[in-house]
Design a protein around this motif. Structure first.
Motif, mmCIF file in Angstrom:
data_model
loop_
_atom_site.group_PDB
_atom_site.id
_atom_site.type_symbol
_atom_site.label_atom_id
_atom_site.label_comp_id
_atom_site.label_asym_id
_atom_site.label_seq_id
_atom_site.Cartn_x
_atom_site.Cartn_y
_atom_site.Cartn_z
ATOM 1 N N ARG A 319 -28.164 -26.528 43.318
ATOM 2 C CA ARG A 319 -28.974 -25.729 42.154
ATOM 3 C C ARG A 319 -28.742 -24.175 42.068
ATOM 4 O O ARG A 319 -28.625 -23.472 40.983
ATOM 5 C CB ARG A 319 -30.490 -25.954 42.367
ATOM 6 N N LYS A 320 -28.325 -23.676 43.447
ATOM 7 C CA LYS A 320 -28.056 -22.154 43.416
ATOM 8 C C LYS A 320 -26.542 -22.105 42.649
ATOM 9 O O LYS A 320 -26.345 -21.088 42.213
ATOM 10 C CB LYS A 320 -28.047 -21.904 44.897
ATOM 11 N N LEU A 321 -26.060 -23.146 42.815
ATOM 12 C CA LEU A 321 -24.393 -22.944 42.335
ATOM 13 C C LEU A 321 -24.513 -23.175 40.780
ATOM 14 O O LEU A 321 -23.620 -23.277 40.103
ATOM 15 C CB LEU A 321 -23.542 -24.085 42.654
ATOM 16 N N GLY A 322 -25.692 -23.583 40.283
ATOM 17 C CA GLY A 322 -25.759 -23.775 38.819
ATOM 18 C C GLY A 322 -25.861 -25.020 38.193
ATOM 19 O O GLY A 322 -25.989 -25.260 36.942
ATOM 20 N N TYR A 323 -25.677 -26.102 38.816
ATOM 21 C CA TYR A 323 -25.835 -27.414 38.620
ATOM 22 C C TYR A 323 -27.296 -27.612 38.038
ATOM 23 O O TYR A 323 -28.105 -27.184 38.804
ATOM 24 C CB TYR A 323 -25.405 -28.322 39.673
#
Length: 539
Positions: A319-323
């Protein structure tokens, strides 16, 4: 009053006159036969309700034909042939196994014996679905860190809290750090999230189910507990149902291979204690609609367990990586418990997991306290009494060594490999991907070829993948071991597909015929017998 008495006398006379034509023995036996028939009819309907009409009729038919002379012996012989095939020569390997203690101990020389035996293991580096989640060589890097941590604390046992205070602290910190990944720091979660370490995802799930059962008994007085799971949920729930005498309802998934919330809703009744969601599910790597399940659980006042055994140390960082990761943790109101494996993407030693609860009220139902034992007062938090402190220390060391930045980088690598694999598989026209994987599990099948024959071809090239059913497919669970070999996998997969396409049919020593036969076998009880016989002869 006289009229009533006269009426009763008339009925008595008429009844006795009617019954006088029958033998007394018949009058005695008939009510008993009626009771016996009614009891069996009720048992039949209960079995149909539990198993379904088709499996019940098939099971009845198979049971009936076994009474034909010679049929049962033939069936057992055929089952044994399948078991022997599944064994694939393992019986011969047992011939040299130790069956008693050596007369003279080997002392330190046993280490050389261990090295020799280890040399017989198959090559697993980068070749297995899941299995080993740590990257690199087992003789260096992160392997060395957790091995040294385990060695340092291999003699410890958190059962003795007053002696091994360091291990007790390690467990508390592993639980707290894991909970922090899953919403414990958010105000909406209530600030009471708590838990314990366990021996693995199965024990975490067993404890969550047991705690939910006892909590709902206290809360609602439920004494005939039932739980509802999607068919993609882990088989640990079947264990829990058998161990804890809970009726299990397994509900088909929807077209996206997610838990079907509407279907689950139809199964909820006054005895429901628990519904289940996975993030992601083991078969296809797809996240169930946890938010919708949370709303459902709240509306009916039942517990909701989320299986995060695979996703706990990936999804927060993805989630932090933008997924686009949907809500899955304690931030979802209605989630009462979560299981997380530290020995998977947490990169801890095998045998380390965490079970978490929304509050202490629920978790207290996990514990077993004994007051009347002559050995003293006893209380234990998990299924095991004594527990290996070395594993707890290894898990703590793993999490501290990797840290948030390390997990973030690991997640970036394995998510990229997962997406690369999906693109590569989509480029093979004979294959299709099951659903839309959310994480690092990629399941695929074929409408044109026998997917289990493709799996056998991959096995002949050294790959160890997972065979699935409903639909027939196989999957690979991506780990750090796969980062450098993704192109090798895709090349071998393309070659395996072409080999099966040109020469369809089972290969010598392959298990495709067995998987195929099991999938087509209508009597699932017979398949169950095969599995039990296989396990009985394997251990």
């Amino acid at each position: 009053m006289e009229e009533i008495s006269s009426f009763l006398i008339k009925i008595r006379t008429t009844t006795n006159s009617f019954l006088s034509q029958y033998e007394p023995l018949l009058l005695l036996i008939t009510p008993l036969l009626v009771l016996f028939f009614t009891f069996n009819l009720q048992s039949f309907f209960n079995f149909v309700q539990d198993k379904g009409l088709k499996p019940t009729l098939i099971g009845f038919f198979m049971t009936s034909i076994k009474f034909i002379p010679g049929v049962n012996n033939h069936i057992e012989a055929e089952k044994q042939k399948v078991v022997d095939k599944l064994q694939s020569g393992s019986k011969s390997k047992r011939d040299g196994w130790m069956t008693e203690l050596p007369k003279a101990g080997l002392g330190g020389g046993v280490i050389e014996k261990l090295r020799d035996e280890k040399g017989n293991d198959v090559v697993w580096q980068g070749k297995c679905s899941g299995t080993v989640y740590i990257g690199g060589s087992e003789s260096e890097g992160h392997f060395s860190v957790i091995n040294e941590a385990y060695t340092m604390f291999s003699h410890t046992n958190p059962l003795h809290q007053d002696v091994f205070q360091s291990v007790v602290r390690f467990e508390g910190e592993v639980v707290a750090m894991t909970a922090a990944l899953l919403g414990s720091k958010e105000k909406a979660c209530g600030g009471e999230i708590c838990g314990n370490m366990t021996s693995g995802g199965t024990e975490s799930i067993l404890l969550a189910v047991k705690s939910s059962r006892d909590y709902m008994k206290t809360k609602k007085g439920i004494t005939k507990p039932e739980m509802i799971i999607p068919e993609s949920a882990h088989s640990a729930y079947d264990k829990a149902a058998q161990y804890f005498n809970i009726k299990l309802w397994r509900v088909p998934v929807n077209k996206e291979y997610q838990a079907d919330v509407k279907a689950i809703r139809r199964f909820i009744n006054k005895n429901t204690i628990l519904i289940v969601g996975s993030a992601p599910g083991f078969p296809h790597g797809i996240i169930d609609p946890i938010e919708e399940l949370g709303e459902l659980a709240l509306s009916f006042g039942v517990c909701l367990h989320v299986d995060l055994c695979l996703g706990g140390f990936v999804l927060p960082f993805a989630r932090k990586l933008g997924y686009p990761i949907p809500p899955f943790d304690f931030s979802v109101e209605g989630v009462t418990s979560i299981s997380v494996d530290v020995h998977k993407y947490g990169l801890a030693p095998k045998g380390t997991s965490v079970v978490l609860y929304r509050n202490h009220t629920i978790r207290k139902n996990q514990f077993v306290a004994v007051t009347e034992w002559s050995g003293g007062l006893y209380v234990s938090p998990t299924i095991a009494g004594s527990r290996p402190g070395g594993l707890i220390a290894g898990a703590w060391a793993a999490m501290m060594a990797v840290g948030q930045e390390g997990y973030l980088e690991n997640t970036r690598k394995i998510m990229e490999v997962s997406k690369s694999l999906q693109r590569g598989i989509k480029d093979i026209p004979e294959l299709f991907i099951i659903g839309r994987p959310d994480m690092t599990i990629v399941a695929f099948g074929s409408n044109d070829l026998d997917i289990f024959e493709i799996n056998d071809q991959m096995s002949s090239r050294g790959w160890h993948l997972n065979a699935l059913q409903r639909p027939n497919s196989i999957h690979i669970c991506v780990t750090l071991q796969h980062v450098p070999v993704v192109e090798d996998f895709l090349r071998d997969l393309r070659e395996s597909v072409q080999t099966v396409k040109k020469n369809p049919g089972p290969i010598s020593g392959g298990l495709a015929p067995i998987y195929g036969a099991a999938g087509r076998m209508p009597d699932r009880g017979m398949v169950q017998d095969l599995l039990v016989n296989f396990m009985d002869s394997s251990c």
